[in-house]
Design an enzyme around this catalytic site. Structure first.
Site, mmCIF file in Angstrom:
data_model
loop_
_atom_site.group_PDB
_atom_site.id
_atom_site.type_symbol
_atom_site.label_atom_id
_atom_site.label_comp_id
_atom_site.label_asym_id
_atom_site.label_seq_id
_atom_site.Cartn_x
_atom_site.Cartn_y
_atom_site.Cartn_z
ATOM 1 N N ASP A 116 -11.794 -17.297 -38.952
ATOM 2 C CA ASP A 116 -12.712 -18.253 -39.589
ATOM 3 C C ASP A 116 -12.966 -19.461 -38.689
ATOM 4 O O ASP A 116 -12.076 -19.882 -37.954
ATOM 5 C CB ASP A 116 -12.068 -18.705 -40.916
ATOM 6 C CG ASP A 116 -13.056 -19.401 -41.820
ATOM 7 O OD1 ASP A 116 -14.272 -19.327 -41.557
ATOM 8 O OD2 ASP A 116 -12.603 -20.033 -42.792
ATOM 9 N N HIS B 109 -20.222 -17.472 -32.901
ATOM 10 C CA HIS B 109 -19.788 -16.081 -33.084
ATOM 11 C C HIS B 109 -19.516 -15.432 -31.725
ATOM 12 O O HIS B 109 -18.583 -14.650 -31.570
ATOM 13 C CB HIS B 109 -20.841 -15.300 -33.866
ATOM 14 C CG HIS B 109 -20.997 -15.761 -35.285
ATOM 15 N ND1 HIS B 109 -19.921 -15.978 -36.111
ATOM 16 C CD2 HIS B 109 -22.097 -16.074 -36.024
ATOM 17 C CE1 HIS B 109 -20.343 -16.391 -37.296
ATOM 18 N NE2 HIS B 109 -21.666 -16.461 -37.266
ATOM 19 N N LEU C 212 -1.911 0.211 -29.529
ATOM 20 C CA LEU C 212 -2.354 -0.671 -30.621
ATOM 21 C C LEU C 212 -3.507 -0.046 -31.407
ATOM 22 O O LEU C 212 -4.466 0.451 -30.810
ATOM 23 C CB LEU C 212 -2.838 -2.002 -30.014
ATOM 24 C CG LEU C 212 -3.510 -2.976 -30.995
ATOM 25 C CD1 LEU C 212 -2.477 -3.604 -31.930
ATOM 26 C CD2 LEU C 212 -4.271 -4.070 -30.242
HETATM 27 C C1 FPP Z 1 -16.217 -16.692 -39.842
HETATM 28 O O1 FPP Z 1 -16.720 -17.861 -39.264
HETATM 29 C C2 FPP Z 1 -16.458 -15.552 -39.003
HETATM 30 C C3 FPP Z 1 -17.224 -14.474 -39.341
HETATM 31 C C4 FPP Z 1 -17.955 -14.369 -40.619
HETATM 32 C C5 FPP Z 1 -17.394 -13.357 -38.434
HETATM 33 C C6 FPP Z 1 -16.294 -13.074 -37.476
HETATM 34 C C7 FPP Z 1 -16.893 -12.402 -36.331
HETATM 35 C C8 FPP Z 1 -16.532 -12.515 -35.028
HETATM 36 C C9 FPP Z 1 -15.353 -13.246 -34.579
HETATM 37 C C10 FPP Z 1 -17.318 -11.875 -33.956
HETATM 38 C C11 FPP Z 1 -17.871 -10.523 -34.213
HETATM 39 C C12 FPP Z 1 -16.864 -9.468 -34.398
HETATM 40 C C13 FPP Z 1 -16.718 -8.366 -33.642
HETATM 41 C C14 FPP Z 1 -15.752 -7.318 -34.069
HETATM 42 C C15 FPP Z 1 -17.429 -8.157 -32.394
HETATM 43 P P1 FPP Z 1 -17.799 -18.678 -40.057
HETATM 44 O O2 FPP Z 1 -19.129 -18.311 -39.545
HETATM 45 O O3 FPP Z 1 -17.632 -18.474 -41.535
HETATM 46 O O4 FPP Z 1 -17.413 -20.124 -39.660
HETATM 47 P P2 FPP Z 1 -17.618 -21.451 -40.545
HETATM 48 O O5 FPP Z 1 -16.789 -21.278 -41.768
HETATM 49 O O6 FPP Z 1 -17.115 -22.520 -39.652
HETATM 50 O O7 FPP Z 1 -19.092 -21.564 -40.826
#
Ligand code: FPP
Length: 254
Positions: free
Chosen positions: A31, A48, A142
Site C-alpha cells: 500500500d 505504481h 520461492l
Molecule cells: C496500493 O497503493 C497498491 C495497489 C492498489 C497496487 C499494487 C501494485 C503494484 C505494487 C504494482 C503492480 C503489480 C505487479 C504484480 C506488477 P495505492 O494506490 O492504494 O496507494 P495510496 O493508498 O497511497 O493511494
C-alpha cells in the site's frame, strides 16, 4: 547456484535474523503507491511503477532467504472501481512485469502462481500469466503468488459453492466438512497459511485480503510507503515477527 545479482546485500539487520525460524509464507499488502507519487508531485502511475521496483527487490530477498511462499496483493476485486486509466496502468504493469522478469525469475527457480478471478483480467495479462505459470511450474524455489482480482470474501463464497456442489452430487458428506476440506477449496489450496503479513503505509486494515488464511498470522504494519520498501525493511519485519510469541490460541507450559 544463484546469479550474482540475486545475492543478498549486506544489511546489518540480517545478522539478527534466525535463519532456522524464518516465516514459511509471507503475505504483503503493498500500500501507498499513490501517496508516494503525490509527495513527489508525480502522477499515480509513477507510484505504481516505483511499486513494481520494490516488488522486484522483495522477491529477490525472499528467494535468497529461502522463504517458501510470497503472496502479494497486486489487484483487489475492489480496485476495479478506480479510474479506468489507473486500472489500465496496473494491468499494463502486470503484463510488463511478467514479460520482463520471467526469464530471471525462472533462472532463479521461482514458481509463479496466481490467486483471484484470473478469467476476468484483460486477455493480454491472462496470456502472460498463463505463460509464466506454465514455464515455472516445475521449479522448486520461492512460490511467488500474485493476488489478482482477488477478494477474500468472494474466495470464501466460491469455496462454499464448490463444497455445496460436492454435497449435492454425493461426493462430500456434510459431517466430513472440516477446516482442511475448506482450505482445499480456496485458491491457496496446498499452500501453508501465511506466518507473517506485512502492510505498508501505516494502515491497520485487512482490506479483504486472505480472510480465512490470516486467522493466526502475525501482522506487521510498517509506516514506509510501498515504493520505499526494500530488503532492509523486509528483514526488519522478519526480525519483528521472530520476536513475537506465537501461541495459536494456546498457552506455553514451560
Ligand atoms: C496500493 O497503493 C497498491 C495497489 C492498489 C497496487 C499494487 C501494485 C503494484 C505494487 C504494482 C503492480 C503489480 C505487479 C504484480 C506488477 P495505492 O494506490 O492504494 O496507494 P495510496 O493508498 O497511497 O493511494
Amino acid at each position: 547456484m544463484w546469479p550474482k545479482a540475486w545475492k543478498l546485500n549486506k544489511v546489518d539487520s540480517k545478522d539478527q535474523i534466525a535463519l532456522e525460524r524464518l516465516p514459511r509464507h509471507i503475505a504483503i499488502i503493498m500500500d501507498g503507491n499513490g501517496r508516494w507519487a503525490k509527495k513527489r508531485a508525480l502522477p499515480r502511475s509513477m507510484g505504481h511503477r516505483a511499486g513494481v521496483e520494490a516488488l522486484r527487490k522483495v522477491v529477490k530477498t525472499c528467494s535468497n532467504l529461502g522463504i517458501e511462499v510470497l503472496t502479494v496483493y497486486a489487484f483487489s476485486t475492489e480496485n476495479w472501481s478506480r479510474p479506468k486509466d489507473e486500472v489500465g496502468v496496473l494491468m499494463t504493469l502486470l503484463t510488463e512485469y511478467l514479460r520482463k522478469e520471467l526469464q530471471e525469475l525462472h533462472e532463479n527457480n521461482v514458481v509463479i502462481r496466481a490467486i483471484g478471478g484470473i478469467n476476468d483480467l484483460p486477455q493480454e495479462a491472462q496470456r502472460e500469466l498463463d505463460n509464466s505459470i506454465k514455464r515455472t511450474r516445475n521449479n522448486t524455489g520461492l512460490i511467488l503468488n500474485l493476488a489478482l482480482n482477488y477478494g477474500g470474501r468472494s474466495e470464501i463464497i466460491d469455496a462454499v459453492k464448490k463444497i455445496s456442489k460436492d454435497v449435492l452430487n454425493g461426493k462430500q458428506q456434510i459431517e466430513d466438512i472440516d477446516e482442511g476440506r475448506f482450505s482445499n477449496a480456496l485458491f491457496t489450496r496446498g499452500l501453508p497459511d501465511p506466518d507473517l503479513m506485512i502492510r505498508t503505509s501505516g494502515e491497520m486494515r485487512l482490506s479483504n485480503f486472505l480472510l480465512w488464511q490470516l486467522a493466526y498470522t502475525e501482522i506487521v504494519v510498517i509506516e514506509e510507503l510501498w515504493p520505499d520498501f526494500g530488503e532492509k525493511a523486509l528483514l526488519a519485519a522478519i526480525i519483528t515477527y521472530q520476536k513475537r510469541d506465537r501461541r495459536f490460541g494456546g498457552i506455553h507450559t514451560d
